[in-house]
Design a protein around this motif. Sequence first.
Motif, PDB file in Angstrom:
ATOM      1  N   TRP A 212       0.835  -1.208   0.000  1.00  0.00           N
ATOM      2  CA  TRP A 212       0.000   0.000   0.000  1.00  0.00           C
ATOM      3  C   TRP A 212       0.869   1.256   0.000  1.00  0.00           C
ATOM      4  O   TRP A 212       0.547   2.246  -0.660  1.00  0.00           O
TER       5      TRP A 212
ATOM      6  N   LEU B 211       2.054   1.780  -3.491  1.00  0.00           N
ATOM      7  CA  LEU B 211       0.980   2.286  -4.348  1.00  0.00           C
ATOM      8  C   LEU B 211       0.768   3.781  -4.126  1.00  0.00           C
ATOM      9  O   LEU B 211       0.688   4.559  -5.087  1.00  0.00           O
TER      10      LEU B 211
ATOM     11  N   SER C 270       3.600   5.720  -5.590  1.00  0.00           N
ATOM     12  CA  SER C 270       3.516   5.769  -7.051  1.00  0.00           C
ATOM     13  C   SER C 270       2.535   6.845  -7.508  1.00  0.00           C
ATOM     14  O   SER C 270       2.807   7.587  -8.458  1.00  0.00           O
TER      15      SER C 270
ATOM     16  N   MET D  80       3.474   6.019 -13.809  1.00  0.00           N
ATOM     17  CA  MET D  80       3.044   4.936 -12.932  1.00  0.00           C
ATOM     18  C   MET D  80       3.780   3.631 -13.241  1.00  0.00           C
ATOM     19  O   MET D  80       4.038   2.825 -12.345  1.00  0.00           O
TER      20      MET D  80
ATOM     21  N   THR E 102       8.352   2.256  -5.720  1.00  0.00           N
ATOM     22  CA  THR E 102       7.088   2.537  -6.388  1.00  0.00           C
ATOM     23  C   THR E 102       6.396   1.224  -6.750  1.00  0.00           C
ATOM     24  O   THR E 102       6.892   0.136  -6.440  1.00  0.00           O
ATOM     25  N   LEU E 103       5.265   1.336  -7.416  1.00  0.00           N
ATOM     26  CA  LEU E 103       4.480   0.144  -7.756  1.00  0.00           C
ATOM     27  C   LEU E 103       5.278  -0.872  -8.579  1.00  0.00           C
ATOM     28  O   LEU E 103       5.311  -2.059  -8.227  1.00  0.00           O
TER      29      LEU E 103
ATOM     30  N   LEU F  36      -0.900  -6.384  -7.039  1.00  0.00           N
ATOM     31  CA  LEU F  36      -0.386  -5.069  -7.430  1.00  0.00           C
ATOM     32  C   LEU F  36      -0.526  -4.854  -8.934  1.00  0.00           C
ATOM     33  O   LEU F  36      -0.815  -3.739  -9.390  1.00  0.00           O
TER      34      LEU F  36
ATOM     35  N   ILE G  49      -4.044  -3.870  -9.549  1.00  0.00           N
ATOM     36  CA  ILE G  49      -4.244  -2.474  -9.156  1.00  0.00           C
ATOM     37  C   ILE G  49      -3.683  -1.542 -10.221  1.00  0.00           C
ATOM     38  O   ILE G  49      -4.309  -0.533 -10.577  1.00  0.00           O
ATOM     39  N   ALA G  50      -2.512  -1.862 -10.740  1.00  0.00           N
ATOM     40  CA  ALA G  50      -1.898  -1.033 -11.781  1.00  0.00           C
ATOM     41  C   ALA G  50      -2.784  -0.966 -13.015  1.00  0.00           C
ATOM     42  O   ALA G  50      -2.966   0.108 -13.619  1.00  0.00           O
TER      43      ALA G  50
END
Length: 232
Positions: A10, A13, A16, A163, A182-183, A203, A206-207
């Motif tokens: 988290w 995320l 990022s 991102m 970062t992510l 992840l 989520i991306a």
Amino acid sequence: MSDWLPPEAWTALLLSLRVSLVATIASLPLGILVAYALARWRFPGHGALNGLVHLPLILPPVVTGYLLLLAFGRQGWIGAALWDWFGFTFAFRWTGAALAAAVMAFPLMVRAIRLAIEAVDPKLEEAASTLGASRSVVFLTVTLPLILPGIIAGAVLAFAKAMGEFGATITFVANIPGETQTLPTAIYSFLQVPDGDAAALRLVLIAVAVAMLALAVSEWLSRRVAHRIAGR
């Protein structure tokens, strides 16, 4: 929520999102200026500027990250002066991650905005000039409203690229949890440890969701701006 993703995921995320927003917002004014210069002005070094802008797309991201380290590291050409004069450094800080993301995303931003500017009929700008408007007034009242969809598209492309930036970021600022992780680098880290595949997959999902949301917002904003320009 910590059962679905560990706290460090988290944190990566949120970092990022922060890095991408800062990179996009900070580079947008320069992106508009460079895009306008490439689209409307003819000057010595025009081709060199165009090549320099697009260089991050051609170079391996690791090379770009290494060049950033040479320039903005604490002993770098620019970084040494920043450290001596202001006690500030980009290297191995989240601000460095934002700088790396901005550099890598800049060509996509400029390209989208430049295409929007080139689509504007120069006669509209010339007509405003003949009425006594200065260049800045013409840009603000004629050109800028017409290229807003392109600016939005360029900003969203830059945000999405930021991102997903990995190579330049990990080379320039490493992969420090809570500071520069970062992510993408978090996904990489989870893939290197036993039983990290599940967290990495989450992840990734989520991306993908963030990228799709950014595209949807871009389409919505572009349509609203286009309708407003058309007077609907």
